[in-house]
Design a protein around this motif. Structure first.
Motif, PDB file in Angstrom:
ATOM      1  N   CYS A 178      40.799  21.434  -3.788  1.00  0.00           N
ATOM      2  CA  CYS A 178      39.406  21.208  -3.396  1.00  0.00           C
ATOM      3  C   CYS A 178      39.337  20.752  -1.934  1.00  0.00           C
ATOM      4  O   CYS A 178      38.507  21.240  -1.162  1.00  0.00           O
TER       5      CYS A 178
ATOM      6  N   SER B 106      27.404  17.223 -12.055  1.00  0.00           N
ATOM      7  CA  SER B 106      27.809  16.268 -11.038  1.00  0.00           C
ATOM      8  C   SER B 106      27.349  16.683  -9.639  1.00  0.00           C
ATOM      9  O   SER B 106      26.696  15.907  -8.933  1.00  0.00           O
ATOM     10  N   SER B 107      27.662  17.928  -9.267  1.00  0.00           N
ATOM     11  CA  SER B 107      27.414  18.348  -7.878  1.00  0.00           C
ATOM     12  C   SER B 107      25.936  18.269  -7.487  1.00  0.00           C
ATOM     13  O   SER B 107      25.612  17.923  -6.356  1.00  0.00           O
TER      14      SER B 107
ATOM     15  N   CYS C 144      34.105  11.424  -8.505  1.00  0.00           N
ATOM     16  CA  CYS C 144      34.198  12.827  -8.905  1.00  0.00           C
ATOM     17  C   CYS C 144      34.740  12.898 -10.336  1.00  0.00           C
ATOM     18  O   CYS C 144      35.729  12.236 -10.651  1.00  0.00           O
TER      19      CYS C 144
ATOM     20  N   ILE D 131      30.308  21.723  -9.549  1.00  0.00           N
ATOM     21  CA  ILE D 131      30.846  21.023 -10.723  1.00  0.00           C
ATOM     22  C   ILE D 131      29.664  20.690 -11.631  1.00  0.00           C
ATOM     23  O   ILE D 131      28.733  19.999 -11.204  1.00  0.00           O
TER      24      ILE D 131
ATOM     25  N   TYR E 206      36.448  15.064 -11.726  1.00  0.00           N
ATOM     26  CA  TYR E 206      37.778  15.680 -11.816  1.00  0.00           C
ATOM     27  C   TYR E 206      38.874  14.806 -11.213  1.00  0.00           C
ATOM     28  O   TYR E 206      40.053  15.103 -11.314  1.00  0.00           O
TER      29      TYR E 206
ATOM     30  N   ILE F  38      34.300  24.796  -7.966  1.00  0.00           N
ATOM     31  CA  ILE F  38      35.483  23.972  -8.243  1.00  0.00           C
ATOM     32  C   ILE F  38      35.809  23.923  -9.750  1.00  0.00           C
ATOM     33  O   ILE F  38      36.971  23.746 -10.132  1.00  0.00           O
ATOM     34  N   CYS F  39      34.790  24.144 -10.599  1.00  0.00           N
ATOM     35  CA  CYS F  39      35.111  24.165 -12.040  1.00  0.00           C
ATOM     36  C   CYS F  39      36.080  25.316 -12.357  1.00  0.00           C
ATOM     37  O   CYS F  39      36.929  25.197 -13.242  1.00  0.00           O
TER      38      CYS F  39
ATOM     39  N   LYS G 170      39.574  24.239 -11.288  1.00  0.00           N
ATOM     40  CA  LYS G 170      40.156  23.354 -12.288  1.00  0.00           C
ATOM     41  C   LYS G 170      40.708  24.146 -13.476  1.00  0.00           C
ATOM     42  O   LYS G 170      41.782  23.861 -13.986  1.00  0.00           O
TER      43      LYS G 170
END
Ligand SMILES: [Zn+2]
Ligand SMILES: [Zn+2]
Length: 308
Positions: free
Chosen positions: A132, A86-87, A221, A83, A223, A117-118, A121
């Protein structure tokens, strides 16, 4: 309030145990709870290799440190979700923690695996948190099996377990009620899963992490709309306040008396599990949902890029 062990000034009050502890004695209480969990539930032994899922949050890091201090053979597994912005922060916290405490760490990068994960999404038409979570469980299992680990340990605490059990009970979800617990034995393509912190509350784990000076990743997170089961946790906070010890009683009562009944029922009505035709992971359909998600994201992503 005085420490229940040494009679110095207590800093952590634990009404559910009718006890309080000073900063020196609290970690000992924590250690005893983890030891009891491992022993009573026969989670693993000192000869076995344990893979510990490390998100960077207080629970996972506290678990990792405590198992190492108890002399267990532990390796951390962090999933870099991919992400943006963030990640890397979570990953950095985990890497620093493992370096500082001389712990072995493996990092799995979802980007390299082909499914950050982006992309989930952007291209999957379902709540990103649910997908996720599914992907993470798949990867934990896959890495544990491929690495020949005896068990996968996660940092789920009593509050997590009670909130999940409560949610499953509200839906009378027999499939989930049949296999929720602090130990899930290995079976047909699944590694043994254990939760050594299940006797400890979130409050207790947070205190341990703080007293041990663990630097945790606490950003939410980007998201997620909020922590999972927040409402149920609040409700249980109220119940526990009114009658200390209620949470553990509810969960332990389920383990003692409820779980077997659901397991027996599920044996009759549950779906058969077979290896996925593509990746070999256990599934009740021909190709597992992970393989289908990966394919669908790849197709949609290619179409989106062609359309640019
Ligand atoms: Zn004390
Ligand atoms: Zn598959």
């Amino acid at each position: 309030m005085k420490c229940s062990r040494c009679k110095k000034l207590a800093c952590v009050a634990l009404p559910s145990h009718n006890a309080g502890f000073c900063p020196e004695c609290f970690p000992l209480f924590f250690t005893r709870q983890v030891e009891t969990a491992i022993r009573r539930e026969k989670m693993f032994t000192l000869d076995e290799r344990i893979l510990v899922a490390l998100s960077g949050g207080k629970d996972s890091l506290a678990l990792m440190l405590e198992l190492k201090l108890q002399g267990y053979n532990v390796t951390g597994l962090h999933i870099d979700l991919g992400i943006p912005d963030s990640s890397w922060k979570a990953r950095k916290k985990v890497e620093d923690f493992c370096e500082k405490n001389e712990l072995q760490l493996q990092v799995f990068e979802m980007e390299k695996w082909g499914l950050p994960i982006c992309d989930v999404k952007e291209f999957v038409d379902r709540p990103v948190c649910a997908v996720c979570g599914k992907l993470k469980r798949h990867i934990f299992n896959k890495v544990a099996l491929e690495g020949g680990y005896d068990a996968l340990a996660t940092g789920h605490n009593l509050d997590d377990e009670v909130a999940r059990l409560f949610a499953n009970t509200l839906r009378w979800d027999t499939a989930y009620l049949s296999d929720q617990g602090p130990v899930l034995p290995a079976s047909g393509g699944f590694v043994r899963k254990v939760k050594p912190l299940f006797r400890l509350s979130e409050f207790e784990t947070a205190n341990y992490a703080f007293l041990k000076g663990i630097e945790i990743h606490s950003d939410p997170c980007p998201y997620s709309s909020g922590a999972s089961f927040t409402n149920h946790k609040q409700l249980w906070g109220e119940l526990e306040y009114r009658s200390p010890g209620q949470k553990f009683q509810f969960y332990n009562g389920f383990l003692q008396r409820g779980k077997q009944a659901f397991a027996a029922l599920e044996k009759e009505i549950g779906a058969d599990v077979k290896p996925c035709e593509e990746c070999g992971s256990p599934t009740s359909v021909g190709r597992c949902s992970i393989c289908r998600i990966k394919e669908s994201v790849a197709t949609k992503k290619a179409a989106a890029q062609a359309g640019k």
